[in-house]
Design an enzyme around this catalytic site. Structure first.
Site, PDB file in Angstrom:
ATOM      1  N   ASP A 109       0.528  -1.232   0.234  1.00 30.01           N
ATOM      2  CA  ASP A 109       0.035  -0.002  -0.023  1.00 30.01           C
ATOM      3  C   ASP A 109       1.189   1.561  -0.362  1.00 30.01           C
ATOM      4  OD1 ASP A 109      -2.678   1.561   0.750  1.00 30.01           O
ATOM      5  OD2 ASP A 109      -3.448  -0.417   0.747  1.00 30.01           O
ATOM      6  N   ASP A 353     -12.133  -0.171   4.453  1.00 35.86           N
ATOM      7  CA  ASP A 353     -12.938   1.210   5.247  1.00 35.86           C
ATOM      8  C   ASP A 353     -14.362   0.603   4.998  1.00 35.86           C
ATOM      9  OD1 ASP A 353     -10.798   2.208   4.806  1.00 35.86           O
ATOM     10  OD2 ASP A 353     -10.219   3.219   3.298  1.00 35.86           O
TER      11      ASP A 353
HETATM   12  C1  GLC Z   1      -7.334   5.209   2.436  1.00 36.07           C
HETATM   13  C2  GLC Z   1      -7.484   4.618   3.706  1.00 36.07           C
HETATM   14  C3  GLC Z   1      -8.171   4.423   5.093  1.00 36.07           C
HETATM   15  C4  GLC Z   1      -7.376   6.521   5.151  1.00 36.07           C
HETATM   16  C5  GLC Z   1      -7.100   7.676   4.532  1.00 36.07           C
HETATM   17  C6  GLC Z   1      -6.062   7.897   4.834  1.00 36.07           C
HETATM   18  O1  GLC Z   1      -8.704   6.061   2.116  1.00 36.07           O
HETATM   19  O2  GLC Z   1      -7.942   3.177   2.755  1.00 36.07           O
HETATM   20  O3  GLC Z   1      -7.887   3.223   5.902  1.00 36.07           O
HETATM   21  O4  GLC Z   1      -8.291   5.949   6.231  1.00 36.07           O
HETATM   22  O5  GLC Z   1      -6.291   6.936   2.612  1.00 36.07           O
HETATM   23  O6  GLC Z   1      -4.685   7.451   4.383  1.00 36.07           O
END
Ligand code: GLC
Ligand code: CA
Length: 587
Positions: A109, A353
């Site tokens: 990620d 999420d």
């Molecule tokens: C993305 C991620 C989420 C996170 C956000 C900030 O939306 O999927 O989990 O809180 O980015 O990095």
């Protein structure tokens, strides 16, 4: 080569990642190897054979970088280190090896819109106004109201409730953060900052052999740096929804192309999947995913995750009843927009999420949850694009029980909304808001997906021998991998079968043209996938009642490929039934 391995077609148009099944691992909750209650990379390595047997081609590992964990690792304090609770850089190298050894791949990620406030870049940036990294983040002076009260420089509301600006006493300025105050936004307009991001966050890991990235918040890197105020939609509040101020900003395509040219392309066919928010226009999405644009391989369009969420950012967690036609429009739109183009799409219905798909789109009642999990599996495997599964989806994990108190919810976002609602109740502004938010969290909270993985029926579900960082689902003795591995009729066995069928009929399922048949029907979802005169018909009943199978006439020359019932009736779809028919010959 295993039967599930990705077929690499060297045409340049059918890249390896198009036919891959990608499985998302949320490291904190997957498998703990040392009894500290936190999942870790050695734990994940021990489960690679399991993922291989499921038919997974690529593991997507959610952030495992060093982090103070305000947002579960999406607040990175050092891109080149691993959170000690998860392991070490060497462990990730072992993981790369374990995947590659089985013909699988690993992607990470990439969280580069912001860092943690503990990152050394931000520590330097905040140290003085003339520090050479001051401009790597966004610092702005305050403004004042008519009474001389200090106010943030703009009226923006951030994602986790509250302003996007936090005051820094030391240098007497505000800094920008779209998410938590511990997640300051990087200033991509600064070339030195971009170069540092490419070196530290991207090349460092490509050099270790990772095969690509899921790219967090991909369309938020270019801001409107004059920072105009957002239009006032809520006159009672200083802060206002403002996502248009940072989504798809003026230089975003330039930045992504630069990142591609300088850091990705030199490593070969690296896959990138961007998390693309707030971009409803398919023509615009194509600018990100068209192969000739050389920016991203594909994106997640988040509409499917937003089903049932409130219409505005403030009301995200106020549950909004939805109709099947809403899901159908979303699926149709993002299945069809690449047809005839050089772009590519994704198919997913869960991630870290969102709540669990069985609980949101099917039924998690004991009598229906397995049927609905399998029905949704049929929908997913028939979809065009790269398929993503989220950990636990393959065993039909469901949302946390509705009676869990808010203390069991750990996520910074959900808690932010809950606390905001509490303040509004206390101030008499909105007496019922807390109950409505709690109801919404019970369905939609990010926490549901973050419960520990249910491996077996031993204490703590085989996830850990210690105390789990987050409560286990009450039903883990009924829903777990071990039980399902030995059951020919389980959700897990079903997923294995249908993932194999997806590969076998890849031209139809992965590459076929999508066409909906029963758009106005609020109970069933029937669609066709076709390619070169062959076709598949997918029929799904989204209700707990029998429904007429209106497409029965079409099935005359087709064979039933798979169903989640053994006793299918020709004219009727049983509760949460799903079927796929296939034409053996060209029609
Ligand atoms: C993305 C991620 C989420 C996170 C956000 C900030 O939306 O999927 O989990 O809180 O980015 O990095
Ligand atoms: Ca551990």
């Amino acid at each position: 080569m295993s039967p599930h391995a990705v077929q690499i077609v060297p045409t340049g148009t059918n890249n390896w990642w198009k036919e891959a099944t990608i499985y998302q691992v949320y490291p904190a909750s997957f498998k703990d190897s040392n009894g500290d209650g936190w999942g870790d990379i050695p734990g994940l390595i021990s489960k690679i054979p399991y993922l291989h047997s499921l038919g997974v081609d690529v593991v997507w590992l959610s952030p495992m970088y060093d982090s103070p964990m305000h947002d579960m690792g999406y607040d990175v304090s050092d891109y080149e280190k691993v959170l000690p609770a998860y392991g070490t850089v060497e462990d990730v190298e072992k993981l790369v090896h374990a995947c590659h050894e089985r013909g699988m791949k690993l992607i990470l990620d990439l969280v580069i819109n912001h860092t943690s406030d503990q990152h050394k870049w931000f520590q330097e940036s905040r140290s003085s106004k003339d520090n050479d990294k001051r401009d790597w983040y966004f610092w702005r002076p305050p403004r004042y109201d008519a009474y001389g009260n200090r106010l943030p420089p703009t009226n923006y509301r951030g994602y986790f409730a509250g302003s996007t600006w936090t005051w820094d006493e030391h240098t007497q300025e505000y800094y920008l953060h779209l998410y938590a105050k511990e997640q300051p936004d990087l200033n991509w307009d600064n070339p030195a900052a971009r170069k540092a991001i490419y070196d530290s966050a991207v090349r460092f890991w490509l050099d270790k052999g990772v095969d690509g990235f899921r790219v967090d918040t991909v369309n938020k890197y270019s801001k409107h740096t004059s920072f105009p105020d957002a239009p006032i939609t809520d006159p009672k509040s200083y802060i206002q929804p403002a996502i248009q101020m940072w989504c798809n900003g003026p230089r975003i395509h330039e930045f992504l192309r630069e990142m591609y040219d300088e850091t990705l392309q030199p490593y070969g066919d690296v896959v990138t999947i961007g998390e693309l928010a707030n971009t409803p226009d398919p023509q615009h999405v194509l600018k990100y995913v068209s192969a000739s644009a050389k920016q991203l391989s594909m994106v997640f369009h988040l509409d499917i995750g937003h089903i049932g969420m409130g219409d505005s950012l403030e009301d995200k967690y106020i549950f909004r009843p939805w109709k099947l036609t809403e899901m159908k429009s979303i699926v149709t739109k993002w299945q069809s927009f690449i047809e005839g183009t050089d772009g590519w799409t994704t198919a997913f219905c869960e991630n870290h999420d969102n709540g669990r798909s069985v609980s949101r789109f099917g039924s998690d009642a004991p009598e229906y949850r397995e049927r609905s999990a399998k029905m949704l599996a049929l929908m997913m495997v028939a979809m065009t694009g790269t398929l993503f599964l989220y950990q636990g989806q393959e065993i039909g994990m469901i949302n946390a029980p509705r009676d869990w108190p808010v203390d069991e919810y750990k996520d910074i976002e959900g808690r932010g909304y809950y606390e905001e609602a509490q303040r509004q109740v206390d101030a008499g502004i909105d007496p019922t808001r807390k109950d409505r938010i709690m109801n919404g969290l019970g369905i939609l909270a990010r926490d549901h997906a973050r419960l520990p993985m249910q491996w077996d029926d031993t204490p703590h579900a085989g996830f850990t021998t210690g105390t789990p960082w987050m409560r286990l689902h009450d039903l883990y003795k009924e829903i777990n991998v071990q039980q399902q591995e030995s059951d020919a009729d389980s959700v897990l066995t079903f997923w294995k079968t249908v993932l194999r069928l997806r590969k076998e009929y890849r031209e139809l399922f992965i590459h076929g043209a999508f066409e909906i048949l029963d758009f106005d029907n609020q109970n069933t979802f029937c669609f066709i996938k076709s390619r070169e005169g062959r076709m598949a018909l997918v029929a799904l009943n989204f209700t707990s009642e029998e429904q007429p199978f209106t497409q029965v006439a079409m099935t005359g020359k087709m064979k039933l490929l798979v169903s989640n019932y053994t006793d299918t009736l020709s004219e009727e779809l049983q509760p949460f039934e799903g079927r796929i028919y296939i034409s053996e010959e060209q029609i």
